[in-house]
Write a protein that holds these residues in place. Structure first.
Motif, short mmCIF file in Angstrom:
data_model
loop_
_atom_site.label_atom_id
_atom_site.label_comp_id
_atom_site.label_asym_id
_atom_site.label_seq_id
_atom_site.Cartn_x
_atom_site.Cartn_y
_atom_site.Cartn_z
N LEU A 74 0.83 -1.21 0.00
CA LEU A 74 0.00 0.00 0.00
C LEU A 74 0.86 1.26 0.00
CD1 LEU A 74 -2.64 -1.23 2.58
CD2 LEU A 74 -3.03 -0.87 0.13
N GLU A 75 1.93 1.24 0.76
CA GLU A 75 2.79 2.42 0.85
C GLU A 75 3.48 2.71 -0.48
OE1 GLU A 75 5.18 1.22 4.10
OE2 GLU A 75 3.71 1.83 5.63
N GLU A 80 -1.27 5.73 3.26
CA GLU A 80 -0.88 5.55 4.65
C GLU A 80 -1.61 4.31 5.17
OE1 GLU A 80 1.33 7.43 6.20
OE2 GLU A 80 1.57 8.76 4.47
N VAL A 81 -1.03 3.63 6.14
CA VAL A 81 -1.62 2.37 6.62
C VAL A 81 -1.82 2.40 8.13
CG1 VAL A 81 -1.33 -0.14 6.76
CG2 VAL A 81 -0.50 1.10 4.75
N ARG A 82 -3.00 1.99 8.55
CA ARG A 82 -3.32 1.79 9.96
C ARG A 82 -3.79 0.35 10.12
NH1 ARG A 82 -3.60 6.68 12.55
NH2 ARG A 82 -3.76 8.54 11.20
N THR A 83 -3.45 -0.26 11.24
CA THR A 83 -3.82 -1.67 11.46
C THR A 83 -4.54 -1.83 12.79
OG1 THR A 83 -1.86 -2.40 10.23
CG2 THR A 83 -2.95 -4.04 11.60
N ARG A 84 -5.64 -2.57 12.76
CA ARG A 84 -6.32 -2.96 14.00
C ARG A 84 -6.39 -4.49 14.01
NH1 ARG A 84 -11.99 -3.92 14.26
NH2 ARG A 84 -12.91 -4.26 12.21
N ARG A 85 -6.50 -5.07 15.19
CA ARG A 85 -6.47 -6.53 15.31
C ARG A 85 -7.71 -7.03 16.02
NH1 ARG A 85 -1.73 -4.20 15.71
NH2 ARG A 85 0.05 -4.99 14.48
N ILE A 86 -8.21 -8.17 15.58
CA ILE A 86 -9.37 -8.80 16.20
C ILE A 86 -9.08 -10.29 16.39
CG2 ILE A 86 -11.02 -7.16 15.23
CD1 ILE A 86 -11.78 -9.30 13.18
N ASP A 87 -9.75 -10.89 17.39
CA ASP A 87 -9.61 -12.32 17.61
C ASP A 87 -10.13 -13.08 16.39
OD1 ASP A 87 -8.60 -11.76 20.06
OD2 ASP A 87 -10.38 -12.34 21.19
N GLU A 97 -9.62 -7.88 6.46
CA GLU A 97 -10.42 -6.86 5.78
C GLU A 97 -9.54 -5.64 5.53
OE1 GLU A 97 -13.63 -5.89 8.34
OE2 GLU A 97 -14.57 -7.86 8.23
N GLN A 98 -10.00 -4.81 4.59
CA GLN A 98 -9.33 -3.52 4.37
C GLN A 98 -10.38 -2.48 4.03
OE1 GLN A 98 -7.15 -5.07 0.71
NE2 GLN A 98 -7.67 -3.00 0.01
N ASN A 99 -10.11 -1.24 4.41
CA ASN A 99 -11.04 -0.13 4.16
C ASN A 99 -10.23 1.13 3.85
OD1 ASN A 99 -13.47 1.31 3.98
ND2 ASN A 99 -13.29 1.95 6.11
N PRO A 100 -10.38 1.70 2.62
CA PRO A 100 -11.26 1.32 1.52
C PRO A 100 -10.93 -0.06 0.95
CG PRO A 100 -10.39 3.56 1.23
CD PRO A 100 -9.61 2.93 2.32
N THR A 110 -4.16 8.78 1.43
CA THR A 110 -5.36 8.29 2.13
C THR A 110 -4.98 7.19 3.12
OG1 THR A 110 -6.80 8.79 0.25
CG2 THR A 110 -7.61 7.16 1.83
N ASP A 111 -5.63 7.19 4.29
CA ASP A 111 -5.41 6.13 5.27
C ASP A 111 -6.16 4.87 4.83
OD1 ASP A 111 -3.81 7.60 6.93
OD2 ASP A 111 -5.42 8.24 8.25
N ILE A 112 -5.45 3.76 4.76
CA ILE A 112 -6.06 2.46 4.50
C ILE A 112 -6.01 1.68 5.82
CG2 ILE A 112 -6.05 0.37 3.11
CD1 ILE A 112 -6.39 2.89 1.46
N THR A 113 -7.18 1.32 6.33
CA THR A 113 -7.25 0.58 7.59
C THR A 113 -7.32 -0.91 7.32
OG1 THR A 113 -8.39 2.42 8.67
CG2 THR A 113 -8.52 0.27 9.74
N LEU A 114 -6.37 -1.64 7.90
CA LEU A 114 -6.33 -3.09 7.77
C LEU A 114 -6.81 -3.74 9.05
CD1 LEU A 114 -2.80 -3.54 6.12
CD2 LEU A 114 -5.01 -3.17 5.00
N THR A 115 -7.59 -4.81 8.91
CA THR A 115 -8.02 -5.61 10.06
C THR A 115 -7.29 -6.93 9.99
OG1 THR A 115 -10.22 -4.58 10.03
CG2 THR A 115 -9.98 -6.65 11.24
N ALA A 116 -6.45 -7.19 11.00
CA ALA A 116 -5.61 -8.39 10.99
C ALA A 116 -6.04 -9.36 12.08
CB ALA A 116 -4.14 -8.00 11.19
N ALA A 117 -5.82 -10.64 11.82
CA ALA A 117 -6.19 -11.70 12.77
C ALA A 117 -5.22 -11.72 13.94
CB ALA A 117 -6.19 -13.06 12.07
N GLU A 118 -5.79 -11.99 15.09
CA GLU A 118 -4.99 -12.13 16.31
C GLU A 118 -5.47 -13.39 17.04
OE1 GLU A 118 -3.46 -8.87 19.32
OE2 GLU A 118 -5.58 -9.27 19.65
N ALA A 119 -4.54 -14.17 17.55
CA ALA A 119 -4.92 -15.39 18.27
C ALA A 119 -5.74 -15.02 19.49
CB ALA A 119 -3.67 -16.17 18.68
#
Length: 207
Positions: A74-75, A80-87, A97-100, A110-119
């Motif tokens: 993406l860079e 720009e990249v932001r990451t959040r994590r979910i179980d 997931e990614q948004n947009p 533009t900020d691209i938000t990534l949703t990454a897996a977390e154990a």
């Protein structure tokens, strides 16, 4: 589309030549001008190109990639990249997931938000045998688990008590997991069918 503008120097005539995306100028600011600068004769026109904002580019698809690789992709496109994590039960670090979303058009920066897996967190399962449904639910809630399905089985244990559970006590389970239980129900006694007593057949005197 040409439109006259008022330049900083009132002795010059300014005209908007066109509007187009401009990487380094915000919307409404001048991208470039003709002539570029220097001494101009009085009344000589200056034409400018006005920015409509940063040029847009297609957002690449980084889902299913590892979060350590996805930002670089993406860079390289100027995002720009932001990451959040979910179980998740997916491999830790996998982009879910990614948004947009992939294929959308977005301006560079533009900020691209990534949703990454977390154990998910793992917790120890309590011993539920002998407990009532309400007691079992309370114990599970305190351990960050939840009660799953309940099934009645014939047992000599007190009616309504837990006689078995889907995950053995002492083992670990992902936080929030449902634990299924089996509940005792008493055996039904069967009464054997009684044979009705029939009256003896009538007797008649011999001739």
């Amino acid at each position: 589309m040409r439109r006259d503008i008022k330049p900083a120097n009132a002795m010059l005539t300014g005209t908007i030549d066109k509007r187009e995306p401009c990487a380094d100028q915000a919307v409404g600011l001048v991208c470039r001008q003709t002539p570029a600068g220097g001494q101009l004769a009085k009344g000589r026109p200056v034409t400018v190109v006005v920015s409509t904002g940063a040029p847009k580019t297609e957002v690449p698809d980084v889902t299913d990639k590892d979060q350590s690789d996805a930002p670089r992709t993406l860079e390289e496109k100027g995002f720009e990249v932001r990451t959040r994590r979910i179980d998740s039960t997916r491999a830790p670090g996998t982009v879910l997931e990614q948004n947009p979303q992939a294929g959308e058009q977005a301006a560079k920066g533009t900020d691209i938000t990534l949703t990454a897996a977390e154990a998910p967190e793992r917790v120890t399962v309590s011993d539920l045998t002998g407990r009532t449904v309400s007691e079992a639910r309370k114990l599970l809630t305190e351990s960050n688990l939840k009660l799953g399905t309940t099934t009645e089985v014939t047992s000599t244990s007190p009616a309504g008590s837990v006689v078995d559970q889907s995950i053995t006590a002492g083992e670990t389970a992902a936080a929030g997991s449902p634990i299924d239980v089996q509940l005792a129900t008493p055996r039904h006694r069967t009464t054997p069918n009684s044979t009705p007593t029939l009256p003896p057949p009538p007797t008649f005197p011999l001739p």
